[in-house]
Design a protein around this motif. Structure first.
Motif, PDB file in Angstrom:
ATOM      1  N   GLN A  38       0.862  -1.180   0.000  1.00  0.00           N
ATOM      2  CA  GLN A  38       0.000   0.000   0.000  1.00  0.00           C
ATOM      3  C   GLN A  38       0.901   1.233   0.000  1.00  0.00           C
ATOM      4  O   GLN A  38       1.797   1.369   0.846  1.00  0.00           O
ATOM      5  N   TRP A  46      -1.184   8.733   4.897  1.00  0.00           N
ATOM      6  CA  TRP A  46      -2.035   7.772   4.193  1.00  0.00           C
ATOM      7  C   TRP A  46      -2.976   8.493   3.218  1.00  0.00           C
ATOM      8  O   TRP A  46      -3.539   9.534   3.543  1.00  0.00           O
ATOM      9  N   ILE A  49      -4.357   5.613  -2.334  1.00  0.00           N
ATOM     10  CA  ILE A  49      -3.649   4.325  -2.213  1.00  0.00           C
ATOM     11  C   ILE A  49      -3.615   3.503  -3.508  1.00  0.00           C
ATOM     12  O   ILE A  49      -4.641   3.223  -4.129  1.00  0.00           O
ATOM     13  N   TRP A  81      -7.022  -1.058  -2.260  1.00  0.00           N
ATOM     14  CA  TRP A  81      -6.619  -1.443  -0.914  1.00  0.00           C
ATOM     15  C   TRP A  81      -6.096  -2.881  -0.886  1.00  0.00           C
ATOM     16  O   TRP A  81      -5.909  -3.503  -1.931  1.00  0.00           O
ATOM     17  N   ASP A 148      -9.990  -6.824   2.261  1.00  0.00           N
ATOM     18  CA  ASP A 148      -8.730  -7.553   2.453  1.00  0.00           C
ATOM     19  C   ASP A 148      -8.835  -9.062   2.205  1.00  0.00           C
ATOM     20  O   ASP A 148      -8.606  -9.877   3.114  1.00  0.00           O
ATOM     21  N   GLU A 202      -9.232  -6.744  10.010  1.00  0.00           N
ATOM     22  CA  GLU A 202      -8.516  -6.370   8.787  1.00  0.00           C
ATOM     23  C   GLU A 202      -7.527  -7.475   8.425  1.00  0.00           C
ATOM     24  O   GLU A 202      -7.057  -8.223   9.282  1.00  0.00           O
ATOM     25  N   CYS A 203      -7.214  -7.528   7.151  1.00  0.00           N
ATOM     26  CA  CYS A 203      -6.161  -8.419   6.649  1.00  0.00           C
ATOM     27  C   CYS A 203      -6.135  -9.803   7.292  1.00  0.00           C
ATOM     28  O   CYS A 203      -5.115 -10.212   7.857  1.00  0.00           O
ATOM     29  N   TYR A 275       1.818  -4.766  11.915  1.00  0.00           N
ATOM     30  CA  TYR A 275       0.393  -4.788  11.584  1.00  0.00           C
ATOM     31  C   TYR A 275       0.176  -5.219  10.139  1.00  0.00           C
ATOM     32  O   TYR A 275       1.060  -5.086   9.294  1.00  0.00           O
ATOM     33  N   TRP A 293       3.934  -4.869   8.191  1.00  0.00           N
ATOM     34  CA  TRP A 293       4.178  -3.414   8.133  1.00  0.00           C
ATOM     35  C   TRP A 293       4.525  -2.889   9.524  1.00  0.00           C
ATOM     36  O   TRP A 293       3.877  -3.230  10.503  1.00  0.00           O
TER      37      TRP A 293
HETATM   38  N1  DQQ Z   1      -5.023  -0.942   5.189  1.00  0.00           N
HETATM   39  C1  DQQ Z   1      -5.687  -1.022   3.906  1.00  0.00           C
HETATM   40  C2  DQQ Z   1      -6.956  -1.760   4.151  1.00  0.00           C
HETATM   41  C3  DQQ Z   1      -6.662  -2.526   5.383  1.00  0.00           C
HETATM   42  C4  DQQ Z   1      -5.827  -1.591   6.189  1.00  0.00           C
HETATM   43  C5  DQQ Z   1      -5.890   0.354   3.362  1.00  0.00           C
HETATM   44  C6  DQQ Z   1      -4.988  -2.266   7.231  1.00  0.00           C
HETATM   45  O1  DQQ Z   1      -7.303  -2.585   3.073  1.00  0.00           O
HETATM   46  O2  DQQ Z   1      -7.837  -2.943   6.041  1.00  0.00           O
HETATM   47  O3  DQQ Z   1      -4.663   0.990   3.116  1.00  0.00           O
HETATM   48  O4  DQQ Z   1      -3.871  -1.509   7.593  1.00  0.00           O
END
Ligand code: DQQ
Length: 534
Positions: A38, A46, A49, A81, A148, A202-203, A275, A293
């Motif tokens: 990303q 941020w 993206i 994303w 994700d 997430e992820c 993360y 990350w």
């Molecule tokens: N970062 C992305 C998302 C994810 C999040 C967006 C987790 O897809 O849920 O940049 O850091």
């Protein structure tokens, strides 16, 4: 140059400038490792993206390529994303990622290589059927909590499965989708797993591990010697948590050995900054590799001033510990190619109570250090009557607080006058008459610039010091201290921004500020060469 950019890393991945976050779609393909991530092409915060793209032969030296996936169609016009790659049975990769559509809804898209015979996989084509999964009134999925996609796995019925991170109210969910052709996806009636009160997942990452081996296996492997791991990145906590359990492939459900009932006892990959991690199977070296990350601890204003934010942790091999109760992580062996000028303390050394020794002969701001301690005077250990959160315990009993057995460990990024240092150390308690090992990464004195987040991190370590020495390996790299304890049974990554202990001014020490002596049974350290990072 390093004089005006003292915090840029020498061997941790980062692009030349701007914001980065999650690793995306890692894979090994035709002899190359691919890392997408990303990226904001327009600044150090941020936003905007896209998927930036780099390739490597060794997971250490990286070459940049053009952006691989960027907004170009309605189903991703407001952002591309996170997502994952799957190598299909014909050997070709496919990427599923989250796109943000014109209504700012999260939908899933499929991209395939324009030319799969190109090992660099430079160009990606988005299929015309996109989005391939979307929130609708009928499925009732919350369009701001649907993202994700994982690497897919193939069931015995010949259907693929993927997970999508989701929440409903405060229940975190790993939604399950199935497909016969990778294009048409149907939501399963039940999620693979969900847990009340955990918030947005997430992820997610879901993968098999072997019960008695360090080798990794392909994501679709299942069978009697296989256990499964479900990792989720909890948005509310900003940490990566994992559960070990059984995958019931008939019911398509995950049954963890222990669930999320008590979040404080759920295992984490890393007890510092780490993360949105993701694993992939390296089919040549037969190992599973974990990427993650690591964000900054500096202020947004300082990030904008330095022009960048975020790095990737050193890729780690990951496998199930022989106890079956936790995972083990270790920096990929390739990182050892960067080791130079080895120093080694030849004999076992007693580190007396209150003693501090300098480790000379390595570039202390860019180093790899391995040290092991023998701490046998258990009778001197402080008594811990009731269980406490290890991070709180580390904050209360930082490196300067003398104890019975501990603190002992390393002072990294130490300035000559010791006005600045980051300490990573052990402290042994007596709890219910048994040894309890605490490991801390104490950033409270890491910088005279108090605009940085100086939070201390900590974890307990499942090691019995009466049977085993306490080992620590720290990868030190200008603004990172990535520490592996107990041969990889616990990891803490910290970001620090010293003002005095920078570059050649940084020093390294081993210390023991306890009442009891300990022995250093091993100390090996190396200066680390610079990696080619883009
Ligand atoms: N970062 C992305 C998302 C994810 C999040 C967006 C987790 O897809 O849920 O940049 O850091």
């Amino acid at each position: 140059s390093s004089s005006n950019q003292p915090y840029r890393t020498g061997y941790h991945f980062q692009p030349p400038k701007n914001w980065i976050n999650d690793p995306n779609g890692p894979m090994r393909y035709k002899g190359l490792y691919h890392l997408f991530y990303q990226y904001n092409p327009k600044g150090a915060v941020w936003g905007n993206i896209v998927w930036a793209h780099s390739v490597s032969k060794d997971l250490i030296n990286w070459s940049p390529l053009n952006q691989a996936i960027f907004p170009s169609q309605p189903s991703d016009i407001n952002g591309c994303w996170s997502g994952s790659a799957t190598i299909l049975p014909d050997g070709k990769p496919a990427i599923l990622y989250t796109g943000i559509n014109p209504n700012n809804q999260q939908v899933q898209n499929l991209a395939i290589p324009k030319n799969a015979s190109d090992p660099f996989l430079k160009e990606w084509v988005k299929i015309p059927q996109n989005p391939v999964m979307a929130p609708t009134r009928a499925n009732g999925i919350n369009s701001s909590s649907f993202r994700d996609p994982t690497t897919a796995w193939l069931g015995k019925d010949g259907h693929y499965r993927v997970l999508i991170g989701n929440k409903r109210d405060t229940t975190g969910k790993a939604l399950l989708y199935r497909s016969k052709d990778f294009v048409h996806w149907i939501e399963a009636k039940h999620p693979l797993y969900s847990a009340k009160g955990t918030g947005m997942w997430e992820c997610p990452d879901f993968f098999p591990v072997l019960s008695k081996s360090m080798f990794g296996v392909d994501t679709s492997v299942d069978g009697p010697f296989v256990r499964h791991v479900l990792k989720v990145s909890l948005d509310d906590k900003k940490h990566d948590y994992y559960l070990i359990g059984t995958y019931d492939s008939k019911k398509d459900k995950f049954i963890p050995d222990t669930g999320f009932q008590n979040i404080d006892s759920v295992l984490r990959y890393d007890y510092g900054k780490y993360y949105a991690s993701k694993t992939f199977f390296d089919d040549v070296k037969k190992r599973r590799i974990l990427l993650g990350w690591v964000n900054e601890s500096s202020s947004v204003a300082d990030d904008i001033k330095k022009g960048w934010s975020g790095i990737q942790a050193i890729p780690r091999a990951i496998w199930l510990h022989k106890s079956g109760k936790q995972l083990v992580q270790w920096p990929v062996v390739e990182i050892e190619k960067l080791r130079a000028n080895p120093i080694s303390w030849p004999t076992i050394k007693v580190l007396k109570a209150g003693q501090r020794l300098q480790v000379t002969g390595v570039t202390a701001a860019q180093a790899d250090v391995e040290v092991s301690f023998e701490a046998k005077e258990f009778k001197k250990a402080e008594v811990l009557d009731y269980w406490m959160d290890p991070q709180v315990l580390c904050s209360k009993k930082g490196a300067t607080v003398t104890g019975g057995l501990g603190p002992f460990g390393l002072l990294a990024f130490a300035s000559k006058d010791l006005k600045e240092y980051t300490s990573v150390f052990f402290r042994i308690f007596k709890h219910q008459n048994k040894p309890l090992v605490l490991f801390c990464s104490d950033q409270s004195r890491s910088s005279l610039n108090k605009n940085n987040d100086l939070t201390t991190y900590g974890t307990f370590l499942d090691v019995d010091p009466s049977h085993e020495n306490l080992s620590l390996r720290s990868l030190i790299d200008h603004s990172v201290v990535e520490s592996f304890e107990g041969e990889g049974r616990a990891v803490i990554t910290a970001r620090v921004y010293p003002t005095l202990a920078i570059s050649d001014e940084a020093q390294l020490y081993v210390f023991n500020y306890a009442d009891a002596d300990v022995k250093i049974t091993r100390l090996n350290a190396w200066s680390m060469k610079k990696a080619r990072i883009n």
